[in-house]
Structure formats: structure tokens, C-alpha cells
Design an enzyme around this catalytic site. Structure first.
Site, PDB file in Angstrom:
ATOM      1  N   GLU A  78      19.115  12.437  16.358  1.00  0.00           N
ATOM      2  CA  GLU A  78      18.992  13.561  15.424  1.00  0.00           C
ATOM      3  C   GLU A  78      20.187  14.514  15.550  1.00  0.00           C
ATOM      4  O   GLU A  78      20.630  14.833  16.641  1.00  0.00           O
ATOM      5  CB  GLU A  78      17.704  14.348  15.703  1.00  0.00           C
ATOM      6  CG  GLU A  78      16.432  13.549  15.485  1.00  0.00           C
ATOM      7  CD  GLU A  78      16.133  13.259  14.015  1.00  0.00           C
ATOM      8  OE1 GLU A  78      16.793  13.866  13.145  1.00  0.00           O
ATOM      9  OE2 GLU A  78      15.247  12.425  13.750  1.00  0.00           O
ATOM     10  N   ARG A  88       2.074  18.975   9.693  1.00  0.00           N
ATOM     11  CA  ARG A  88       1.306  18.199   8.702  1.00  0.00           C
ATOM     12  C   ARG A  88      -0.088  17.936   9.249  1.00  0.00           C
ATOM     13  O   ARG A  88      -1.062  17.818   8.509  1.00  0.00           O
ATOM     14  CB  ARG A  88       2.060  16.887   8.439  1.00  0.00           C
ATOM     15  CG  ARG A  88       1.431  15.947   7.432  1.00  0.00           C
ATOM     16  CD  ARG A  88       2.269  14.674   7.290  1.00  0.00           C
ATOM     17  NE  ARG A  88       2.548  14.007   8.553  1.00  0.00           N
ATOM     18  CZ  ARG A  88       1.705  13.195   9.195  1.00  0.00           C
ATOM     19  NH1 ARG A  88       0.521  12.922   8.681  1.00  0.00           N
ATOM     20  NH2 ARG A  88       2.037  12.634  10.351  1.00  0.00           N
ATOM     21  N   CYS A 141       8.316  17.268  17.379  1.00  0.00           N
ATOM     22  CA  CYS A 141       9.622  16.719  17.759  1.00  0.00           C
ATOM     23  C   CYS A 141      10.746  17.688  17.423  1.00  0.00           C
ATOM     24  O   CYS A 141      11.596  17.985  18.268  1.00  0.00           O
ATOM     25  CB  CYS A 141       9.854  15.362  17.093  1.00  0.00           C
ATOM     26  SG  CYS A 141       8.857  14.068  17.853  1.00  0.00           S
ATOM     27  N   HIS A 165      14.589   9.832  17.535  1.00  0.00           N
ATOM     28  CA  HIS A 165      13.338   9.288  17.026  1.00  0.00           C
ATOM     29  C   HIS A 165      13.363   7.759  17.104  1.00  0.00           C
ATOM     30  O   HIS A 165      14.427   7.147  16.944  1.00  0.00           O
ATOM     31  CB  HIS A 165      13.116   9.715  15.565  1.00  0.00           C
ATOM     32  CG  HIS A 165      12.286  10.949  15.423  1.00  0.00           C
ATOM     33  ND1 HIS A 165      12.754  12.081  14.782  1.00  0.00           N
ATOM     34  CD2 HIS A 165      11.024  11.246  15.808  1.00  0.00           C
ATOM     35  CE1 HIS A 165      11.800  13.013  14.801  1.00  0.00           C
ATOM     36  NE2 HIS A 165      10.745  12.527  15.417  1.00  0.00           N
TER      37      HIS A 165
HETATM   38  N1  PCA Z   1       6.509  12.350  17.280  1.00  0.00           N
HETATM   39  C1  PCA Z   1       6.112  13.577  16.619  1.00  0.00           C
HETATM   40  C2  PCA Z   1       5.674  14.481  17.731  1.00  0.00           C
HETATM   41  C3  PCA Z   1       5.456  13.618  18.916  1.00  0.00           C
HETATM   42  C4  PCA Z   1       6.110  12.343  18.571  1.00  0.00           C
HETATM   43  O1  PCA Z   1       6.288  11.382  19.347  1.00  0.00           O
HETATM   44  C5  PCA Z   1       7.175  14.155  15.689  1.00  0.00           C
HETATM   45  O2  PCA Z   1       7.985  13.399  15.138  1.00  0.00           O
HETATM   46  O3  PCA Z   1       7.220  15.364  15.486  1.00  0.00           O
END
Ligand code: PCA
Length: 215
Positions: A78, A88, A141, A165
Site C-alpha cells: 500500500e 463497512r 487495515c 494486503h
Molecule cells: N483486513 C481488514 C482488517 C483486518 C484484515 O486482515 C482490512 O482490510 O481493513
């Protein structure tokens, strides 16, 4: 060099989160850097406290937070975290902030210090799909990425930090037709390649290459 790598626990009804599963399987050393692994809760604010304690204890040079992005088919370092919580769904403590500023005295957004293009390149060179992402969303996240940047801004100026991610595991998409997934071994391989790039790129500028998508 020491790198703190965190993974979130399962959330949103899933029994497993590939983030913590992959983090647990990382080697203890990558390109000579010591890897410190930490599970963090998918909970606004509490997750940041857990990371802050670990930073105070371990004094890492780098912090890399890992989270699941269900529906993405690539590993995605990111670029940026924004000063906004807008859930959400509820977090694992039943809290669902909407239109909420994370820190009134924080910047509207922080860019990562990690070499996201070198990381993306390294994952692709390992034979796995990857691209730079320009949004970590507005859930926990993005929250943790923003919080670690805020800590860096206010307190731990020497740390370099960022977020990646990762997709669902195959077992998570059995009842989600048409949804992409990646097996755990490949996710671990991809994260390991990305961390290798962080180490190799230490002290240098990021690559100036095309590693993104159009969106
Ligand atoms: N993904 C979520 C929060 C925890 C995770 O593993 C997100 O993309 O915000």
C-alpha cells in the site's frame, strides 16, 4: 536490522485470516534481517496499542503490517494511509466508526516509507502476482497503517513503516463463487520476497518503474 511484521486475527465471520497464518510461517531471518512476528486484533485503536507496545519493546527499524483484502487477486503493497475510520462492518469488539477522523492533530494522509515498487517487483520476480495499491480502504487495515505513521510522526521518527494486503486463502472462497484466492505457501513466499526487497533497498530510493494498475 530488525523488522516487526504483524498479522491480523480473523474478522467479519471468517474463521481464518491469511495475514496471521502467513506471518506465523515467515522465516526468522530474511536477507540477514531479524523478523519479529506479532498477531494483532482486528479492532480499531486496540490494534495500535498492541503495535505501539511492540515497537517500544523491540525497537524495530521497519514495521510491516499485513492484512487480508478479500476479493483482491494480487499481493498489494500500500502506498498511502488516510486519516479516516469508516467501517463497512463492526470490528471484533463490536465497534463501527463512521466518517471518523483518527487523529485531529494528524496529517490528512501519510505516504509509506517502504520501497513499494521494489517490493512489488520482487514479488513478481518470485513468480507471483503483485501491484502497488493506492488505497488501503477505511477499515482496520488503513487504521493501523495510519496509526503507525502517526506514531512515527509524533514519537518514533527513525522507523520506516508500511502495509501490505493479501488475498483470501482457497478455503475461504469455497462458498464465494468467482472470488480470487492464493494458497498460503505462495502468500508466504510473496511476503518473504517483499521483505527481502525492503532489506536490499535499505538506504536507497525506491525503484522508478511501473508497478501499479490503472485503477
Ligand atoms: N483486513 C481488514 C482488517 C483486518 C484484515 O486482515 C482490512 O482490510 O481493513
Amino acid at each position: 536490522m530488525k523488522i516487526l511484521v504483524t498479522g491480523f486475527d480473523p474478522f467479519g465471520g471468517d474463521k481464518i485470516n491469511p495475514a496471521i497464518e502467513a506471518v506465523k510461517l515467515l522465516p526468522d531471518e530474511i536477507h540477514g534481517a531479524e523478523i519479529v512476528k506479532l498477531e494483532i486484533p482486528t479492532v480499531f485503536n486496540k490494534s495500535a496499542k498492541v503495535v505501539e507496545e511492540a515497537i517500544k519493546k523491540e525497537h524495530p527499524d521497519y514495521v510491516l503490517n499485513i492484512g487480508q483484502a478479500g476479493g483482491r487477486f494480487e499481493l498489494t503493497p500500500e502506498r498511502v494511509a488516510i486519516n479516516l475510520d469508516d467501517g463497512r462492518i463492526e470490528d471484533n469488539d463490536g465497534y463501527q466508526p463512521l466518517n471518523h477522523t483518527i487523529h485531529e492533530d494528524g496529517e490528512p494522509a501519510y505516504f509509506t516509507q517502504l520501497p513499494i515498487k521494489a517490493m512489488t517487483r520482487a514479488i513478481r520476480d518470485a513468480g507471483l502476482p503483485a501491484s502497488v495499491s493506492n488505497s488501503a480502504g477505511t477499515y482496520v487495515c488503513n487504521h493501523i497503517m495510519y496509526q503507525v505513521q502517526y506514531m512515527r510522526d509524533k514519537e518514533f521518527a527513525n522507523i520506516k513503516a508500511g502495509f501490505m494486503h493479501i488475498p483470501f486463502l482457497p478455503e475461504q472462497v469455497v462458498n464465494r463463487p468467482g472470488t480470487p484466492s492464493m494458497n498460503l505457501e505462495d502468500i508466504v513466499k510473496g511476503i518473504t520476497a517483499a521483505i527481502g526487497a525492503i532489506v536490499d533497498q535499505n538506504g536507497k530510493d525506491d525503484l522508478v518503474t511501473v508497478e501499479g494498475t490503472i485503477a
